[in-house]
Design a protein around this motif. Structure first.
Motif, mmCIF file in Angstrom:
data_model
loop_
_atom_site.group_PDB
_atom_site.id
_atom_site.type_symbol
_atom_site.label_atom_id
_atom_site.label_comp_id
_atom_site.label_asym_id
_atom_site.label_seq_id
_atom_site.Cartn_x
_atom_site.Cartn_y
_atom_site.Cartn_z
ATOM 1 N N LEU A 142 -11.061 -4.642 4.922
ATOM 2 C CA LEU A 142 -10.087 -5.200 5.880
ATOM 3 C C LEU A 142 -10.644 -6.419 6.619
ATOM 4 O O LEU A 142 -9.924 -7.090 7.350
ATOM 5 N N GLY A 143 -11.952 -6.656 6.459
ATOM 6 C CA GLY A 143 -12.572 -7.814 7.108
ATOM 7 C C GLY A 143 -13.222 -7.469 8.435
ATOM 8 O O GLY A 143 -13.542 -8.355 9.220
ATOM 9 N N LEU A 144 -13.397 -6.159 8.686
ATOM 10 C CA LEU A 144 -13.991 -5.769 9.967
ATOM 11 C C LEU A 144 -15.496 -5.565 9.823
ATOM 12 O O LEU A 144 -15.959 -4.928 8.886
ATOM 13 N N PRO B 68 0.964 3.547 20.149
ATOM 14 C CA PRO B 68 1.916 4.346 19.368
ATOM 15 C C PRO B 68 1.337 4.656 17.991
ATOM 16 O O PRO B 68 0.531 3.886 17.459
ATOM 17 N N LEU B 69 1.778 5.765 17.426
ATOM 18 C CA LEU B 69 1.304 6.148 16.094
ATOM 19 C C LEU B 69 2.248 5.570 15.048
ATOM 20 O O LEU B 69 3.461 5.517 15.271
ATOM 21 N N LEU B 70 1.679 5.135 13.946
ATOM 22 C CA LEU B 70 2.516 4.620 12.866
ATOM 23 C C LEU B 70 3.283 5.772 12.231
ATOM 24 O O LEU B 70 2.741 6.866 12.083
ATOM 25 N N GLY C 56 -2.502 3.953 9.551
ATOM 26 C CA GLY C 56 -2.606 4.243 10.982
ATOM 27 C C GLY C 56 -4.011 3.952 11.495
ATOM 28 O O GLY C 56 -4.194 3.394 12.585
ATOM 29 N N HIS C 57 -5.021 4.306 10.682
ATOM 30 C CA HIS C 57 -6.402 3.992 11.073
ATOM 31 C C HIS C 57 -6.606 2.478 11.074
ATOM 32 O O HIS C 57 -7.287 1.932 11.940
ATOM 33 N N ALA C 58 -6.039 1.827 10.053
ATOM 34 C CA ALA C 58 -6.207 0.371 9.962
ATOM 35 C C ALA C 58 -5.641 -0.278 11.223
ATOM 36 O O ALA C 58 -6.252 -1.176 11.809
ATOM 37 N N ALA D 150 -0.819 -8.560 8.230
ATOM 38 C CA ALA D 150 0.507 -9.102 8.565
ATOM 39 C C ALA D 150 1.481 -7.965 8.813
ATOM 40 O O ALA D 150 2.235 -7.964 9.787
ATOM 41 N N GLN D 151 1.445 -6.968 7.934
ATOM 42 C CA GLN D 151 2.369 -5.829 8.082
ATOM 43 C C GLN D 151 2.160 -5.116 9.418
ATOM 44 O O GLN D 151 3.103 -4.627 10.030
ATOM 45 N N LEU D 152 0.905 -5.073 9.861
ATOM 46 C CA LEU D 152 0.599 -4.346 11.108
ATOM 47 C C LEU D 152 0.658 -5.249 12.350
ATOM 48 O O LEU D 152 0.359 -4.815 13.455
ATOM 49 N N GLY D 153 1.024 -6.503 12.119
ATOM 50 C CA GLY D 153 1.232 -7.404 13.264
ATOM 51 C C GLY D 153 -0.015 -8.139 13.727
ATOM 52 O O GLY D 153 -0.082 -8.601 14.869
ATOM 53 N N PHE D 154 -1.009 -8.251 12.844
ATOM 54 C CA PHE D 154 -2.259 -8.943 13.244
ATOM 55 C C PHE D 154 -2.471 -10.228 12.463
ATOM 56 O O PHE D 154 -3.591 -10.657 12.269
ATOM 57 N N ALA D 155 -1.417 -10.820 11.974
ATOM 58 C CA ALA D 155 -1.574 -12.011 11.133
ATOM 59 C C ALA D 155 -2.171 -13.160 11.928
ATOM 60 O O ALA D 155 -1.990 -13.239 13.122
#
Ligand code: GLU
Length: 287
Positions: free
Chosen positions: A67-69, A248-250, A21-23, A282-287
């Motif tokens: 995560l690359g941030l 929205p919260l995961l 969720g934080h990611a 990818a899983q979180l929709g940021f691919a």
């Protein structure tokens, strides 16, 4: 960064390991900042001296790096700015907008039960019945001089008289912007400074969002109601109101929102299990 460019922030509290969720929240902030040609700052919200541990802060930074941030320096650590929060608190006190509350949680619960009142704030906490609001000033001075533990509460009625009754903010998402009416009164006499530190989450976050020039606040829906209180504090303190987005919260497989307290899988566990940052994105929709 251009002058006037958007500034966003990811502001975790270091009281546990980061989970998916934080990611999501961090990636969304960074992604929006990049798309808007702005920056995303990192702020460590470590006002809780019991729960904030240096090792957890280091772990957060490591997880975000994995995560690359990358975030601009300096990263603000709220624990290092208590004097600034104290000054804001004292300003509200001097203006008659905050009062000391000597009630323990158990006393408040007992009082609320006796009154048969069930009204709760948006976090589900019974509204403070106002016991200490009308204490005699000499009695207050005596208690303060004795060093009796106390929080400081916003006098909501006085605050609304001072800042006006009509509050709102602009919410934004992919579909555009819309005006949202805020109802700060539903928080009652909210705690603006805890017993152990001269601030609460609400006061520190409002102070820092303004101080760091944050123009867009993007955070989970669990904080949506808190924004109503934040816009009132901004009005009282003469601070600008950023635009807000409450994502929205995961949820986990059982439909529960992810939370450290429920032992949701930490990013570090996923990393150890061999999951890659690319897979998480990818899983979180940021691919
Ligand atoms: N520190 C808060 C948290 O970890 C978030 C604060 C905010 O984004 O305003 O839940």
């Amino acid at each position: 960064m251009n002058a006037g460019a958007p500034v966003l922030r990811f502001a975790p509290s270091p009281n546990g390991r980061l989970h998916l969720g934080h990611a999501y929240s961090a990636l969304l902030n960074a992604d929006l900042a990049a798309r808007m040609g702005g920056t995303c700052r990192l702020r460590i919200e470590d006002i809780d001296p019991q729960r904030s541990k240096p090792a957890l802060i280091a772990a957060i930074v490591a997880d975000l790096g994995w995560l690359g941030l990358r975030f601009p320096e300096p990263v603000r650590h709220q624990s290092q700015h208590m004097a600034a929060y104290r000054a804001v608190r004292d300003d509200l006190i001097a203006r008659g907008l905050a009062y000391p509350c000597f009630c323990s949680r158990a006393q408040i619960r007992a009082r609320v039960d006796t009154d048969g009142e069930t009204a709760c704030d948006p976090d589900g906490v019974p509204l403070y019945p106002g016991t200490c609001r009308s204490l005699d000033p000499a009695h207050i001075a005596e208690k303060l001089a004795r060093g009796e533990p106390h929080t400081w509460r916003l006098d909501m009625a006085a605050a609304l008289r001072c800042a006006g009754r009509s509050h709102g903010y602009v919410a934004f998402d992919e579909t555009g912007e819309r005006r949202v009416n805020a109802d700060p009164a539903r928080w009652g006499d909210a705690v603006i400074a805890r017993r152990d530190v001269p601030t609460s989450y609400h006061l520190a976050v409002v102070h820092d969002d303004a101080g760091e020039g944050i123009t867009y606040v993007v955070r989970g829906r669990d904080l949506e109601a808190a924004t109503d209180l934040h816009v009132l504090l901004q009005a009282l303190l003469g601070l600008p109101t950023p635009l807000y987005r409450h994502h929205p919260l995961l949820r986990d497989a059982a439909g529960e929102k992810l939370a450290k307290s429920r032992g949701s899988q930490a990013l570090a566990d996923l990393r150890e299990a061999g999951i890659t940052p690319a897979e998480i994105r990818a899983q979180l929709g940021f691919a």
